[in-house]
Design an enzyme around this catalytic site. Sequence first.
Site, PDB file in Angstrom:
ATOM      1  N   LEU A 123       0.816  -1.216   0.000  1.00  0.00           N
ATOM      2  CA  LEU A 123       0.000   0.000   0.000  1.00  0.00           C
ATOM      3  C   LEU A 123       0.849   1.265   0.000  1.00  0.00           C
ATOM      4  O   LEU A 123       0.418   2.316  -0.458  1.00  0.00           O
ATOM      5  CB  LEU A 123      -0.917   0.016   1.231  1.00  0.00           C
ATOM      6  CG  LEU A 123      -1.947  -1.106   1.309  1.00  0.00           C
ATOM      7  CD1 LEU A 123      -2.651  -1.071   2.663  1.00  0.00           C
ATOM      8  CD2 LEU A 123      -2.966  -0.988   0.181  1.00  0.00           C
ATOM      9  N   GLU A 172       5.024   3.005   1.530  1.00  0.00           N
ATOM     10  CA  GLU A 172       6.263   2.792   2.277  1.00  0.00           C
ATOM     11  C   GLU A 172       6.794   4.127   2.780  1.00  0.00           C
ATOM     12  O   GLU A 172       6.680   5.149   2.103  1.00  0.00           O
ATOM     13  CB  GLU A 172       7.328   2.115   1.421  1.00  0.00           C
ATOM     14  CG  GLU A 172       8.597   1.794   2.181  1.00  0.00           C
ATOM     15  CD  GLU A 172       9.496   0.826   1.421  1.00  0.00           C
ATOM     16  OE1 GLU A 172      10.524   0.420   1.993  1.00  0.00           O
ATOM     17  OE2 GLU A 172       9.166   0.491   0.272  1.00  0.00           O
ATOM     18  N   GLY A 173       7.349   4.099   3.977  1.00  0.00           N
ATOM     19  CA  GLY A 173       7.936   5.312   4.554  1.00  0.00           C
ATOM     20  C   GLY A 173       9.222   4.984   5.264  1.00  0.00           C
ATOM     21  O   GLY A 173       9.815   3.921   5.061  1.00  0.00           O
ATOM     22  N   GLY A 174       9.664   5.885   6.132  1.00  0.00           N
ATOM     23  CA  GLY A 174      10.912   5.713   6.829  1.00  0.00           C
ATOM     24  C   GLY A 174      10.913   4.521   7.759  1.00  0.00           C
ATOM     25  O   GLY A 174      11.962   3.935   8.025  1.00  0.00           O
ATOM     26  N   GLY A 190       9.205   1.653   7.198  1.00  0.00           N
ATOM     27  CA  GLY A 190       9.077   0.422   6.442  1.00  0.00           C
ATOM     28  C   GLY A 190       7.779   0.397   5.652  1.00  0.00           C
ATOM     29  O   GLY A 190       7.028   1.366   5.623  1.00  0.00           O
ATOM     30  N   VAL A 227       3.898  -0.909   4.163  1.00  0.00           N
ATOM     31  CA  VAL A 227       2.571  -1.313   4.627  1.00  0.00           C
ATOM     32  C   VAL A 227       1.930  -2.155   3.525  1.00  0.00           C
ATOM     33  O   VAL A 227       1.954  -1.777   2.351  1.00  0.00           O
ATOM     34  CB  VAL A 227       1.679  -0.093   4.930  1.00  0.00           C
ATOM     35  CG1 VAL A 227       0.273  -0.545   5.320  1.00  0.00           C
ATOM     36  CG2 VAL A 227       2.276   0.752   6.034  1.00  0.00           C
ATOM     37  N   LYS A 229       1.678  -3.283   8.892  1.00  0.00           N
ATOM     38  CA  LYS A 229       2.773  -2.303   8.913  1.00  0.00           C
ATOM     39  C   LYS A 229       4.025  -2.972   9.462  1.00  0.00           C
ATOM     40  O   LYS A 229       4.073  -3.411  10.611  1.00  0.00           O
ATOM     41  CB  LYS A 229       2.398  -1.099   9.784  1.00  0.00           C
ATOM     42  CG  LYS A 229       3.514  -0.047   9.888  1.00  0.00           C
ATOM     43  CD  LYS A 229       3.196   1.025  10.921  1.00  0.00           C
ATOM     44  CE  LYS A 229       2.217   2.033  10.414  1.00  0.00           C
ATOM     45  NZ  LYS A 229       2.057   3.184  11.338  1.00  0.00           N
ATOM     46  N   ASP A 272      -0.713  15.130  15.346  1.00  0.00           N
ATOM     47  CA  ASP A 272      -0.550  15.166  13.895  1.00  0.00           C
ATOM     48  C   ASP A 272      -1.891  14.954  13.183  1.00  0.00           C
ATOM     49  O   ASP A 272      -1.988  14.174  12.234  1.00  0.00           O
ATOM     50  CB  ASP A 272       0.461  14.100  13.459  1.00  0.00           C
ATOM     51  CG  ASP A 272       1.049  14.382  12.073  1.00  0.00           C
ATOM     52  OD1 ASP A 272       0.991  15.555  11.639  1.00  0.00           O
ATOM     53  OD2 ASP A 272       1.572  13.442  11.441  1.00  0.00           O
TER      54      ASP A 272
END
Length: 423
Positions: A57, A59-61, A63, A65, A79, A176
């Site tokens: 779905l 990806e970020g810092g 890892g 999803v 996640k 946030d």
Amino acid sequence: MSKISKLIGSITKPFKSRHSEGREEEDLQAIAVQEQRVFSLTVLSAATRNFHLGNKLGEGGFGPVYKGTLRDGREIAVKKLSHASRQGQKEFKNEAELLSRVQHRNVVNLLGYCTEGVEPILVYEYVHNESLDKHLFDPQKRSKLDWPKRLDIIHGVARGLLYLHQGAHCRIIHRDIKAGNILLDERWQPKISDFGMARLFPEDGKTHVNTRVAGTNGYMAPEYVMHGDLSERADVFSFGVVVLEIISGKKNSTFQPLPEAQCLLEWVWRLFKKDRSLEIMDPTLAASAEVEQVKMCTHIGLLCTQADPQLRPLMNRVVTLFHKKPGNIEEEPTRPGFHGQRYRRHSKPGSTSYGISSTSRSAGSSSRSSASSTNVTAGASGTSNPMGPSTSRMIHVSGSNSAGPSTSGTRSVSQSQESSGLA
């Protein structure tokens, strides 16, 4: 002690007072398994087709999803935490601990976790319609969000925030709240997600706490950006920004400056003062909007984004205002907090009000990418004001999230405190 024992122990620690203090660790694990909180790596591999790229779905810092389907038919978002992510480890554990404490229809549901192998995993309910920003700021998709849907989203987020602030086992400040962290289910009902930066609020009567600054450009309250003062009213400010974005279809952080307004909040406020608030409405709402409801929501959004945090209503008051008849709100919003202003706390001891300076920076210096997310860490430790005049800020910019829990990548730049305004 195994990794899974440590994780379960940390997550269940807040609830030990409800049970015998001497309860064995094995009993806690048994309870977690019985409640289907623990997933095996084998089960999650099968659900995601061995974490196939086609199930990814985002990806970020921290890892990637993945979307998955369990044998009982439940769809899940998985996640994974990359072992190379240092910042992600802290946010990952924070999200697991906080979400284990909450359960509300307008808060994303943490189904469980897995700590087999080198990459810990969180498992969430899968939310079908992705995040609000994917629809609201896409010219091709925003027409799906007619006024009744948008009003339901506003009300749902308000209920979710009220629960976090006052209804959960412990007071939680999200830190946030933004369109990218509001997921929409198959019925377009909102669910607040991404608790990696959320904080527990002490139950000792304090009105605010000082903490490192972390959040997203365009959504952070001025007193929080400038002084690190965190309270429920910082979340209220972010909620107000989201309300005005939902009505207008415009993103605060990418608003094109006008001669009379440098940002979305200032533009809305100036039109509201001239009794022209309907001009902010997204044109795609023309056929479905209830005019008085739009006016009322604009009014409430401006009350939530006032520069002085003490003038902002708490979420219980916000929810009450939404139940009033249109036109019956007595409070008049004062000037909102927005980029280009300078904020300072009054020097009088014990004062929590804020002054506003007319000093502003050029509009060109405030340009930001449409998907930017800031995690601002002050360099001055051990002081009551973590963002003093000589400290620099480290801003970690992360991408927006996908259909599952949000994905956040990071990079960092330094920024002088003297040049900072409302992010």
